[in-house]
Design a protein around this motif. Structure first.
Motif: not given
Length: 258
Positions: A226, A193, A224
């Motif tokens: 992803a 991430a 974060w």
């Protein structure tokens, strides 16, 4: 007692998983909300992406110890078009109830510009002297809290941006900066991430004397992001937000196709 609206807004900031696709695709994302490590709520989002449009709907509710302290439930949704690879919201809505009191926001947009905004309940009487009103110039080139955190970029560029957010009440900038990478796993995703540090910069629709906002302005938020498959879209999977009570976190337990 922790104010419900910032919790909901932060949860909805995380609640998307939506790539641009040639055909319609559906995605789900679920989150656990924790305060000082204690689970206090859950959030779930459902996303549909078509050839040229998208829609997202989400719910959040208090649970566990959170229900014993303050009962909070909320919904949020956005619908819009996909143009030039960018998500352009046309209507964003947020509604929540906390301890028997209700608030709602309905924002209509076109090309990144706010066309109309309705909130309830309407404030009665004069504004406090330290209130910074929302000017028309603040409602151009903005993004809603849901579509705004979907970032199409190379991993190295995800955090190099400022997000001009508007939710119907307040206009603020969420300024991101790179902070490395971390491994993250949830149902539907396992991998690296991209970690961003974020600082809040209020623009309008707030009180200068707000203790909560003044505290948050001096803090660093972690977000974060992803990657979602091979779509080129990065979406949030984790957030850690300092509060005057302790750290508030939102962690994805599911992130991917349904």
């Amino acid at each position: 007692m922790l104010n419900a609206r910032p919790i909901l807004l932060l949860a909805f900031l995380l609640g998307l998983a939506m790539p641009q696709a040639a055909g319609a695709q559906s995605f789900s994302s679920d989150y656990v909300v924790s305060l000082i490590g204690i689970p206090i709520g859950r959030a779930s989002f459902q996303t549909s992406i078509g050839r040229g449009d998208y829609s997202v709907s989400g719910t959040l509710g208090s649970s566990g110890l959170g229900s014993l302290v303050s009962r909070t439930d909320g919904t949020s949704s956005v619908a819009g078009r996909i143009r030039g690879g960018a998500l352009q919201a046309e209507r964003y809505r947020l509604a929540y109830t906390s301890d028997g009191r209700s608030w709602s926001s309905d924002v209509r947009m076109s090309g990144g510009r706010v066309r109309s905004s309705t909130v309830a309940p309407q404030r009665e009487g004069p504004r406090p002297t330290d209130y910074v009103p929302v000017a028309q110039g603040h409602l151009r080139s903005v993004v809603d809290p849901l579509s705004g955190v979907m970032i199409r970029a190379e991993a190295s560029e995800v955090c190099n941006r400022s997000l001009p957010l508007y939710d119907g009440w307040s206009r603020l900038d969420l300024r991101l900066s790179p902070a490395g990478t971390r491994r993250f796993s949830a149902t539907g995703f396992s991998g690296q991430a991209v970690v961003c540090h974020a600082r809040i910069a209020p623009v309008s629709g707030y009180r200068r004397g707000s203790k909560g906002l003044n505290f948050l302005q001096g803090q660093t938020i972690q977000l974060w992001f992803a990657p979602l498959g091979e779509t080129g879209i990065f979406a949030p999977v984790y957030a850690r937000v300092p509060t005057q009570i302790g750290p508030l976190s939102l962690t994805a337990t599911r992130f991917g196709a349904r």
